[in-house]
Design an enzyme around this catalytic site. Sequence first.
Site, PDB file in Angstrom:
ATOM      1  N   ASP A 278      28.373  27.908  19.209  1.00 32.85           N
ATOM      2  CA  ASP A 278      27.407  28.948  19.603  1.00 32.85           C
ATOM      3  C   ASP A 278      26.346  29.151  18.517  1.00 32.85           C
ATOM      4  OD1 ASP A 278      26.333  30.823  21.282  1.00 32.85           O
ATOM      5  OD2 ASP A 278      27.749  32.414  20.752  1.00 32.85           O
TER       6      ASP A 278
ATOM      7  N   ASN B  51      26.477  29.856  32.079  1.00 31.12           N
ATOM      8  CA  ASN B  51      25.219  29.371  31.487  1.00 31.12           C
ATOM      9  C   ASN B  51      24.157  28.988  32.530  1.00 31.12           C
ATOM     10  OD1 ASN B  51      26.926  27.835  28.667  1.00 31.12           O
ATOM     11  ND2 ASN B  51      25.855  29.784  28.735  1.00 31.12           N
TER      12      ASN B  51
HETATM   13  C1  IPE Z   1      29.636  30.241  25.215  1.00 32.19           C
HETATM   14  O1  IPE Z   1      28.481  30.654  24.565  1.00 32.19           O
HETATM   15  C2  IPE Z   1      29.381  28.968  25.959  1.00 32.19           C
HETATM   16  C3  IPE Z   1      29.105  27.785  25.138  1.00 32.19           C
HETATM   17  C4  IPE Z   1      29.134  27.726  23.841  1.00 32.19           C
HETATM   18  C5  IPE Z   1      28.806  26.591  25.883  1.00 32.19           C
HETATM   19  P1  IPE Z   1      27.469  31.681  25.232  1.00 32.19           P
HETATM   20  O2  IPE Z   1      26.393  31.902  24.255  1.00 32.19           O
HETATM   21  O3  IPE Z   1      27.095  31.249  26.580  1.00 32.19           O
HETATM   22  O4  IPE Z   1      28.387  32.986  25.386  1.00 32.19           O
HETATM   23  P2  IPE Z   1      28.016  34.529  25.375  1.00 32.19           P
HETATM   24  O5  IPE Z   1      26.906  34.709  26.360  1.00 32.19           O
HETATM   25  O6  IPE Z   1      27.601  34.871  23.989  1.00 32.19           O
HETATM   26  O7  IPE Z   1      29.283  35.199  25.752  1.00 32.19           O
HETATM   27  C1  IPE Z   2      25.343  27.562  22.425  1.00 37.13           C
HETATM   28  O1  IPE Z   2      24.211  28.117  21.848  1.00 37.13           O
HETATM   29  C2  IPE Z   2      25.013  26.422  23.355  1.00 37.13           C
HETATM   30  C3  IPE Z   2      25.190  26.725  24.774  1.00 37.13           C
HETATM   31  C4  IPE Z   2      25.634  27.853  25.274  1.00 37.13           C
HETATM   32  C5  IPE Z   2      24.863  25.668  25.708  1.00 37.13           C
HETATM   33  P1  IPE Z   2      23.379  29.235  22.589  1.00 37.13           P
HETATM   34  O2  IPE Z   2      22.346  28.584  23.427  1.00 37.13           O
HETATM   35  O3  IPE Z   2      24.273  30.192  23.286  1.00 37.13           O
HETATM   36  O4  IPE Z   2      22.674  29.947  21.360  1.00 37.13           O
HETATM   37  P2  IPE Z   2      22.476  31.497  21.149  1.00 37.13           P
HETATM   38  O5  IPE Z   2      23.814  32.140  21.266  1.00 37.13           O
HETATM   39  O6  IPE Z   2      21.530  31.970  22.216  1.00 37.13           O
HETATM   40  O7  IPE Z   2      21.909  31.616  19.788  1.00 37.13           O
HETATM   41 MG    MG Z   3      25.250  31.878  22.689  1.00 34.06          MG
END
Ligand code: IPE
Ligand code: IPE
Ligand code: MG
Length: 235
Positions: A14, A62
């Site tokens: 993340d 997502n």
């Molecule tokens: C979890 O991260 C999903 C992945 C890393 C693919 P998100 O960024 O989507 O999760 P939330 O929204 O912070 O819970």
């Molecule tokens: C994790 O990084 C990757 C996916 C969820 C695909 P994020 O895209 O959630 O990055 P932040 O949390 O918005 O910084």
């Molecule tokens: Mg994230």
Amino acid sequence: MNNEVPRHVAIIMDGNGRWAQKRGLKRTKGHQKGAEVLKKISEYVYDKKIKVLSVFAFSTENWKRDKEEVDYLMDLFIKAFRKNFESIKKKGVKIVFSGLRNKLSSKVLNTMDEMVNETKNNKNGIFNICLNYGGQDEIVEATKKIAKEVQNKALDISEINQEVINQNMFNDLPPIDLMIRTSGEYRISNFMLWQLAYAELYFTDVLWPDFNEEEFDKALNSFGKRDRRFGAIKK
Ligand code: IPE
Ligand code: IPE
Ligand code: MG
């Protein structure tokens, strides 16, 4: 202190978006860098005698993101799978995917199927990529499969136990020993709920694109100092 190497490590990768935004870049740049980090880490773990690595690549939640970002990610998966995972294959690691197949394009699905097929006989480790994955969905799907077996009289209700449930998950994997989440968020976000039951949790503020082998070692060191009691009392 258990001083052990975890058998199964799972990572919620993340912070890609925030990494990019901090630099005035588009969020997609963070995903691009994140894919490079995943390549390095996925090569590193199997040298550490870890047998199973699970990573959260895309959640069922997502899809709520802008189409531009989702399209970019799907495209990145195809490219990264084709290019980055050659080395994983060479290490004799089996690649599997966890998640629902609906909503994924045939291009993505074909690439996934190819990777699975080409590595299905590998025995040195397992690389489990969670794509279009949700932990609650996985339990729902397993429940349906088991119910069908009961309906077909292939299974009796009295035979349903933890092992049967595990065998009906997207993949039959050992329990997670260590779960790492980057970017300073302290939640599970619907990731591998069943397999995480007794995992040691490690949270770091490091954003995924800044994560590296050294940071991975920190997580391993922390794991090595944990006292895993599983409800028992250590004498
Ligand atoms: C979890 O991260 C999903 C992945 C890393 C693919 P998100 O960024 O989507 O999760 P939330 O929204 O912070 O819970
Ligand atoms: C994790 O990084 C990757 C996916 C969820 C695909 P994020 O895209 O959630 O990055 P932040 O949390 O918005 O910084
Ligand atoms: Mg994230």
